[in-house]
Each structure stands twice: as structure tokens, then as C-alpha cells.
Design a protein around this motif. Structure first.
Motif, PDB file in Angstrom:
ATOM      1  N   PHE A   1      14.281   4.333   7.632  1.00  0.00           N
ATOM      2  CA  PHE A   1      14.532   5.495   7.151  1.00  0.00           C
ATOM      3  C   PHE A   1      13.610   6.556   7.256  1.00  0.00           C
ATOM      4  N   VAL A   2      12.351   6.556   7.547  1.00  0.00           N
ATOM      5  CA  VAL A   2      11.452   7.297   7.673  1.00  0.00           C
ATOM      6  C   VAL A   2      11.027   7.790   8.913  1.00  0.00           C
ATOM      7  N   GLU A   3      11.221   9.167   9.237  1.00  0.00           N
ATOM      8  CA  GLU A   3      10.782   9.758  10.607  1.00  0.00           C
ATOM      9  C   GLU A   3       9.495   9.043  11.300  1.00  0.00           C
ATOM     10  N   GLN A   4       9.592   8.539  12.452  1.00  0.00           N
ATOM     11  CA  GLN A   4       8.529   8.407  13.263  1.00  0.00           C
ATOM     12  C   GLN A   4       8.276   9.231  14.266  1.00  0.00           C
ATOM     13  N   ASN A   5       7.301   8.913  15.308  1.00  0.00           N
ATOM     14  CA  ASN A   5       7.039   9.608  16.558  1.00  0.00           C
ATOM     15  C   ASN A   5       8.288   9.632  17.395  1.00  0.00           C
ATOM     16  N   ASP A   6       8.766   8.318  17.363  1.00  0.00           N
ATOM     17  CA  ASP A   6       9.714   8.147  18.384  1.00  0.00           C
ATOM     18  C   ASP A   6      10.990   7.722  17.672  1.00  0.00           C
ATOM     19  N   TRP A   7      11.266   8.110  16.506  1.00  0.00           N
ATOM     20  CA  TRP A   7      12.291   7.852  15.695  1.00  0.00           C
ATOM     21  C   TRP A   7      12.764   8.661  14.688  1.00  0.00           C
ATOM     22  N   PRO A   8      14.178   8.980  14.729  1.00  0.00           N
ATOM     23  CA  PRO A   8      14.768  10.120  13.840  1.00  0.00           C
ATOM     24  C   PRO A   8      15.199   9.570  12.526  1.00  0.00           C
ATOM     25  N   GLY A   9      14.539  10.332  11.691  1.00  0.00           N
ATOM     26  CA  GLY A   9      14.907   9.910  10.075  1.00  0.00           C
ATOM     27  C   GLY A   9      14.470  11.058   9.164  1.00  0.00           C
ATOM     28  N   VAL A  10      14.260  10.677   7.889  1.00  0.00           N
ATOM     29  CA  VAL A  10      13.883  11.545   6.891  1.00  0.00           C
ATOM     30  C   VAL A  10      12.364  11.877   6.979  1.00  0.00           C
ATOM     31  N   HIS A  11      12.061  13.117   6.898  1.00  0.00           N
ATOM     32  CA  HIS A  11      10.509  13.354   6.988  1.00  0.00           C
ATOM     33  C   HIS A  11      10.104  12.684   5.583  1.00  0.00           C
ATOM     34  N   PRO A  12       8.634  12.090   5.795  1.00  0.00           N
ATOM     35  CA  PRO A  12       8.008  11.280   4.551  1.00  0.00           C
ATOM     36  C   PRO A  12       7.768  12.166   3.275  1.00  0.00           C
ATOM     37  N   ASN A  13       7.701  13.493   3.567  1.00  0.00           N
ATOM     38  CA  ASN A  13       7.481  14.365   2.195  1.00  0.00           C
ATOM     39  C   ASN A  13       8.539  14.300   1.404  1.00  0.00           C
ATOM     40  N   VAL A  14       9.667  14.224   1.975  1.00  0.00           N
ATOM     41  CA  VAL A  14      11.192  14.460   1.247  1.00  0.00           C
ATOM     42  C   VAL A  14      11.115  12.871   0.228  1.00  0.00           C
ATOM     43  N   LEU A  15      10.899  12.074   0.686  1.00  0.00           N
ATOM     44  CA  LEU A  15      10.868  10.803  -0.270  1.00  0.00           C
ATOM     45  C   LEU A  15       9.566  10.931  -1.049  1.00  0.00           C
ATOM     46  N   MET A  16       8.671  11.223  -0.767  1.00  0.00           N
ATOM     47  CA  MET A  16       7.320  11.466  -1.563  1.00  0.00           C
ATOM     48  C   MET A  16       7.737  12.420  -2.821  1.00  0.00           C
ATOM     49  N   ARG A  17       8.248  13.565  -2.570  1.00  0.00           N
ATOM     50  CA  ARG A  17       8.673  14.599  -3.430  1.00  0.00           C
ATOM     51  C   ARG A  17       9.707  13.885  -4.584  1.00  0.00           C
ATOM     52  N   PHE A  18      10.607  13.042  -3.855  1.00  0.00           N
ATOM     53  CA  PHE A  18      11.657  12.544  -4.923  1.00  0.00           C
ATOM     54  C   PHE A  18      10.712  11.598  -6.102  1.00  0.00           C
ATOM     55  N   SER A  19       9.698  10.796  -5.092  1.00  0.00           N
ATOM     56  CA  SER A  19       9.222   9.751  -6.077  1.00  0.00           C
ATOM     57  C   SER A  19       8.286  10.304  -7.212  1.00  0.00           C
ATOM     58  N   GLU A  20       7.448  11.409  -6.838  1.00  0.00           N
ATOM     59  CA  GLU A  20       6.810  12.418  -7.583  1.00  0.00           C
ATOM     60  C   GLU A  20       7.667  12.957  -8.667  1.00  0.00           C
ATOM     61  N   ASN A  21       8.559  13.605  -8.522  1.00  0.00           N
ATOM     62  CA  ASN A  21       9.634  14.307  -9.226  1.00  0.00           C
ATOM     63  C   ASN A  21      10.152  13.171 -10.438  1.00  0.00           C
ATOM     64  N   LEU A  22      10.293  11.908 -10.019  1.00  0.00           N
ATOM     65  CA  LEU A  22      11.151  10.935 -10.945  1.00  0.00           C
ATOM     66  C   LEU A  22      10.286  10.948 -12.088  1.00  0.00           C
TER      67      LEU A  22
END
Length: 268
Positions: A123-144
Motif C-alpha cells: 500500500f505504501v509507496e516504495q522506490n520502485d512501486w506506486p502507492g500512498v506516500h508514507p506521510n499520508v498514513l502517518m498523519r491519519f494515525s496521529e490524527n486518530l
């Protein structure tokens, strides 16, 4: 712990029809993060014309109890124990897609086919893989931790962002979500952790079962280019790219999804 399960069709007018329903191929449907199985209703009722449809609430979501530890393998095992048929096809949306892939990989004798809907094996973007930027999920976790309700509202808005009927779909999602108690914060944090850490790319490539991956070309969480990347990694994977669909295509493209699944099964 208990897992809430709903089968479609909801009504069985007579005994003979009920028996016929049991002979259809079983299709298990797994919803996404922060949601519940009630969101499937329209698509589930359509698919129930062709399959024995079984919908589950993930642990800590909808009417299902919470599990501990909230890890991918634990969630998969608990759901598997609740499925009332030995062999089935599995359809997973978003977080449910990760669970579906894990289920198929670790229990190949029970899962005959895999369908991912707006899902990503990593799910999370890697160097060679398209996905969600890690900061997006991190912000969701913090905001929860500060305001879980507002965090969920933002997540719902992200799913329909950029769609012409976005405001209508957002109201539809909110109404559906509010028909069940909200997920526990423990379940929400656990689900986010799975999305942040799960990497099933190798497992997807090595699955023995046929795979259908359905994407929306307007999805803000799952980049449409992923369809091409997955096809490169697993050439025999069937791909369906829905024009004009966002992250919740079952709300806008249920007929197209139904047709893609029927064709996928008929191609056996």
C-alpha cells in the motif's frame, strides 16, 4: 470473539430456492479500513444472482468484536474461521484486498480465486512501486488519537475527491457508515499499521490461484499506473480499469464490477 456475517440474498422465499442458493459458488467479500459490510449491499445483491455471497465485518468494525493482536495474520485467521464454507472465492477492497491476498497465500486449498478491488499488495509507496506516500498514513494515525470522527470524515472525502458526483457520494458513504457503530480506535490503528507495513508483492506473483485486479482511473489512494506494474509482475493477472471510478467503485460502477467478476469466473 465474534465475527458478524451476512449472506445474500437476504430473503429466501421458499425452501427450494434456499437450497439452490447453497449450490452456487461462494464469494466472500471483505471491506476496507474504517468501513463495514453494509457498504456492499448493492453490489452484493447483484452478485447474489450468480454466487452465494458472504460478507464479513472485519474485527473491530461494524458488528464484529475486536481481536488482539491486530495483525494481518491474526485478522485473516479469525475471519477464515467464520467463513461457513470450505472453499470460496474472495473479493477484498482496499485493506480487505491485503487480507484477501494473505488468505489466498496461506490457505490455498480454501481460496479458489482472488479479486482485489482498489487494492495494493504494497500500500505504501516504495522506490520502485506506486502507492500512498508514507506521510499520508502517518498523519491519519496521529490524527486518530486527537479526533477519530474528523479523521474518518477526511478519509471518506479522500475516497471521492475529484469525482463529478463527489458530494453526493460522500453523503452516501457517511449515511452507510453511520448505520453501524464506529470502529474502535484500536481497530483503526491496527488496520493502518497493516497498510503501513504489509508487503505481499512476492506473494501476489506466486499465488497458484487466478487473480483479477480491479482499479479506478480516478483513485486518489491507489495509483492507476499500478495496473501496469502488477501486470508486469504477474502477466496472467486479469486487469479491469474502470473509467471515472474512484476508491469506492462499488458505489458508482457496480454493474461494471459485476460483469468483470462474472467474466473472470467464466474464463476458468
Amino acid at each position: 470473539m465474534s465475527i458478524y456475517l451476512k449472506e445474500y440474498p437476504l430473503t429466501q422465499p421458499d425452501k427450494n430456492e434456499a437450497v439452490l442458493g447453497q449450490t452456487k459458488p461462494a464469494l466472500v467479500m471483505l471491506h476496507g479500513w474504517s468501513m463495514h459490510s453494509g457498504l456492499w449491499q448493492t453490489l452484493a445483491e447483484q452478485l447474489a444472482q450468480h454466487f452465494r455471497v458472504i460478507c464479513l465485518d472485519l474485527p473491530g468494525h461494524g458488528l464484529s468484536g475486536l481481536c488482539a493482536p491486530y495483525q494481518l495474520e491474526t485478522v485473516t485467521d479469525i475471519l477464515l474461521q467464520a467463513i461457513p464454507t470450505e472453499q470460496f472465492m474472495v473479493l477484498g477492497w482496499s485493506l480487505g484486498a491485503s487480507i484477501a491476498l494473505d488468505m489466498a497465500w496461506r490457505y490455498p486449498k480454501r481460496v479458489s480465486r482472488v479479486i482485489t478491488l482498489a487494492g495494493n499488495p504494497c500500500f505504501v509507496e516504495q522506490n520502485d512501486w506506486p502507492g500512498v506516500h508514507p506521510n499520508v498514513l502517518m498523519r491519519f494515525s496521529e490524527n486518530l488519537m486527537h479526533d477519530s470522527h474528523q479523521t474518518l470524515v477526511r478519509f471518506l472525502a479522500l475516497q471521492v475527491n475529484g469525482l463529478p458526483e463527489g458530494k453526493h457520494l460522500l453523503r452516501q458513504l457517511k449515511t452507510a457508515i453511520e448505520s453501524c457503530p464506529p470502529p474502535t480506535v484500536e481497530a483503526l490503528q491496527g488496520g493502518l499499521k497493516i497498510l503501513q507495513t504489509c508487503d505481499l508483492r512476492d506473494e501476489l506473483a506466486a499465488l497458484s490461484q487466478p487473480v483479477l485486479a480491479i482499479f479506478g482511473d480516478h483513485d486518489k489512494l491507489i495509483p492507476p499506473v499500478l495496473a501496469k506494474v502488477i501486470k508486469q509482475r504477474r502477466p496472467d493477472c486479469q486487469i479491469s480499469l474502470l473509467a471515472g471510478a474512484g476508491h469506492a467503485p462499488f458505489l458508482t460502477h457496480s454493474e461494471h464490477i459485476q460483469q468483470a467478476i462474472i467474466q473472470f469466473v467464466d474464463d476458468a
